[in-house]
Design a protein around this motif. Structure first.
Motif, short mmCIF file in Angstrom:
data_model
loop_
_atom_site.label_atom_id
_atom_site.label_comp_id
_atom_site.label_asym_id
_atom_site.label_seq_id
_atom_site.Cartn_x
_atom_site.Cartn_y
_atom_site.Cartn_z
N ARG A 26 -67.92 45.35 20.06
CA ARG A 26 -67.94 46.62 19.33
C ARG A 26 -69.33 46.81 18.72
NH1 ARG A 26 -63.04 47.98 15.21
NH2 ARG A 26 -63.75 49.99 14.39
N LEU A 27 -69.91 47.99 18.94
CA LEU A 27 -71.25 48.29 18.46
C LEU A 27 -71.23 49.49 17.52
CD1 LEU A 27 -73.16 48.19 21.89
CD2 LEU A 27 -72.73 46.27 20.34
N ARG A 28 -72.24 49.58 16.67
CA ARG A 28 -72.55 50.78 15.91
C ARG A 28 -73.96 51.19 16.27
NH1 ARG A 28 -72.72 49.10 10.43
NH2 ARG A 28 -73.41 51.25 10.02
N LEU A 29 -74.13 52.45 16.68
CA LEU A 29 -75.39 52.93 17.21
C LEU A 29 -75.91 54.10 16.40
CD1 LEU A 29 -74.27 53.10 20.96
CD2 LEU A 29 -75.62 51.27 19.92
N ALA A 30 -77.23 54.28 16.43
CA ALA A 30 -77.87 55.47 15.88
C ALA A 30 -78.97 55.88 16.85
CB ALA A 30 -78.45 55.19 14.49
N TRP A 31 -79.21 57.20 16.95
CA TRP A 31 -80.29 57.63 17.83
C TRP A 31 -80.81 59.01 17.44
CZ3 TRP A 31 -75.33 57.09 20.19
CH2 TRP A 31 -74.70 58.27 20.55
N ASP A 32 -82.05 59.22 17.83
CA ASP A 32 -82.70 60.52 17.76
C ASP A 32 -82.40 61.22 19.09
OD1 ASP A 32 -84.44 62.67 17.86
OD2 ASP A 32 -86.26 61.51 17.54
N GLU A 79 -75.99 59.30 13.56
CA GLU A 79 -76.28 58.43 12.42
C GLU A 79 -75.49 57.13 12.51
OE1 GLU A 79 -75.23 60.65 8.97
OE2 GLU A 79 -77.14 61.72 8.90
N ASP A 80 -74.26 57.22 13.03
CA ASP A 80 -73.38 56.04 13.04
C ASP A 80 -72.30 56.26 14.10
OD1 ASP A 80 -71.96 53.76 12.50
OD2 ASP A 80 -72.06 54.00 10.33
N MET A 81 -72.61 55.90 15.34
CA MET A 81 -71.70 56.11 16.45
C MET A 81 -71.04 54.79 16.87
SD MET A 81 -70.39 58.12 18.83
CE MET A 81 -71.40 59.56 19.20
N PRO A 82 -69.72 54.67 16.75
CA PRO A 82 -69.04 53.48 17.28
C PRO A 82 -69.05 53.50 18.81
CG PRO A 82 -67.68 54.65 15.67
CD PRO A 82 -68.80 55.57 16.04
N ALA A 83 -69.14 52.33 19.39
CA ALA A 83 -69.11 52.19 20.84
C ALA A 83 -68.56 50.82 21.18
CB ALA A 83 -70.51 52.38 21.44
N HIS A 84 -68.16 50.64 22.44
CA HIS A 84 -67.84 49.29 22.90
C HIS A 84 -68.54 49.04 24.23
CE1 HIS A 84 -64.38 51.09 25.33
NE2 HIS A 84 -64.92 50.26 26.20
N VAL A 85 -68.78 47.78 24.51
CA VAL A 85 -69.36 47.38 25.78
C VAL A 85 -68.67 46.10 26.23
CG1 VAL A 85 -71.23 46.06 24.67
CG2 VAL A 85 -71.52 46.91 27.00
N ASP A 86 -68.32 46.05 27.52
CA ASP A 86 -67.69 44.87 28.10
C ASP A 86 -68.75 43.98 28.74
OD1 ASP A 86 -65.20 45.81 27.32
OD2 ASP A 86 -64.85 46.85 29.22
N VAL A 87 -68.81 42.74 28.29
CA VAL A 87 -69.80 41.79 28.80
C VAL A 87 -69.06 40.61 29.43
CG1 VAL A 87 -71.50 42.47 27.06
CG2 VAL A 87 -69.95 40.56 26.58
N SER A 88 -69.75 39.90 30.30
CA SER A 88 -69.12 38.76 30.95
C SER A 88 -68.74 37.70 29.92
CB SER A 88 -70.07 38.17 32.00
OG SER A 88 -71.27 37.75 31.40
N GLU A 89 -67.71 36.95 30.23
CA GLU A 89 -67.22 35.95 29.28
C GLU A 89 -68.26 34.88 28.97
OE1 GLU A 89 -63.58 34.52 30.97
OE2 GLU A 89 -62.37 36.14 30.07
#
Length: 277
Positions: A26-32, A79-89
């Motif tokens: 689970r990530l929290r992102l910000a971007w222009d 400003e604060d976007m939740p995201a998820h990413v699946d990575v190898s075990e």
């Protein structure tokens, strides 16, 4: 390579799992938003999603694109976007060090604010129960270079009381077809909050709901601006809403004043991802 379920919102909150051999972060992102054609990956256009994918690939995290709580349009900030990413075990970067590791490969226009193991069944988009946006106005006779690309310059005086009265007609569950652009989905949505917050120079319009139609927030703000400038009476907004006609509402305001400001999971009042404003 994609592990995404069908794009329709499920009627009940399903439990989502990463593919076999992967684990979900689970990530929290910000971007222009200025350099990007939006969050979503697009052919021959720079997107936030693909920019993050490239950084993940540098760390050997696998080839799944991240999924965000919302799909912002071109030029919209986060400003604060939740995201998820699946990575190898066997991905070797600990979650506590992942934000710093990704930020080393991301451009200055994108940052990972935090990273952690996702709770079981979590999906950044389909588990989300509320999304929050803020639109910023530079309410000043003169432009300001430090707000260029960050707020819409409105040199005319604005009537905050009239705008709030108009917003009251829009809050609740309605058919918002009059405020959507080229929308093929059903157009009934619940608008949980539409609040005008005046300031000495920067005004904010806060918009909360579970989901939004295409350009709906920008159409709402454009209509409220007409009220604030005295070009519409507050009660006329109710007539526009009932008309379901896009031609009756105000124009979409530019994307550069719009920010994805946070999201909730587990219920409208349960804020597990909060804007740092």
């Amino acid at each position: 390579m994609s592990a995404e379920p069908p794009q329709d919102q499920p009627e009940s909150r399903a439990q989502y799992q990463p593919p076999a051999g992967f684990r979900r972060l689970r990530l929290r992102l910000a971007w222009d938003g200025a350099p990007y054609a939006g969050w979503q990956s697009q052919p021959a256009a720079s997107s936030v999603q693909d920019t993050l994918l490239s950084a993940c690939a540098r760390l050997g995290a696998g080839s799944f694109r991240a999924v965000a709580a919302g799909r912002t349009d071109a030029g919209v900030h986060a400003e604060d976007m939740p995201a998820h990413v699946d990575v190898s075990e066997d991905f070797g970067v600990p979650p506590g060090k992942l934000a710093r590791a990704l930020n080393a490969w991301l451009p200055p226009s994108v940052a990972v604010l935090a990273a952690a193991e996702a709770p079981p069944g979590f999906h950044a988009r389909f588990s989300c129960t509320e999304r929050r946006y803020v639109y910023r106005l530079l309410a000043s006779p003169q432009r300001h270079p430090l707000w260029a690309g960050r707020a819409l310059h409105v040199p005319q005086p604005l009537d905050a009381q009239a705008m709030s009265a108009a917003a009251a007609h829009l809050t609740g569950t309605h058919d918002f077809a009059a405020f959507a652009t080229q929308e093929e989905r059903q157009t009934v949505r619940e608008l949980r909050a539409l609040e005008i917050v005046p300031g000495p120079h920067i005004w904010e319009i806060h918009v909360h709901g579970e989901s939004f139609l295409r350009h709906m927030v920008r159409g709402l703000v454009g209509t409220l601006l007409l009220v604030g400038q005295g070009r519409l009476a507050p009660g006329e907004v109710a007539e526009i809403l009932a008309s379901r006609s896009r031609a009756q509402a105000g124009a979409n305001v530019p994307a550069h004043g719009l920010y994805f400001a946070g999201a909730s999971y587990g219920g409208p009042a349960s804020t597990t991802e909060r804007s740092s404003r």
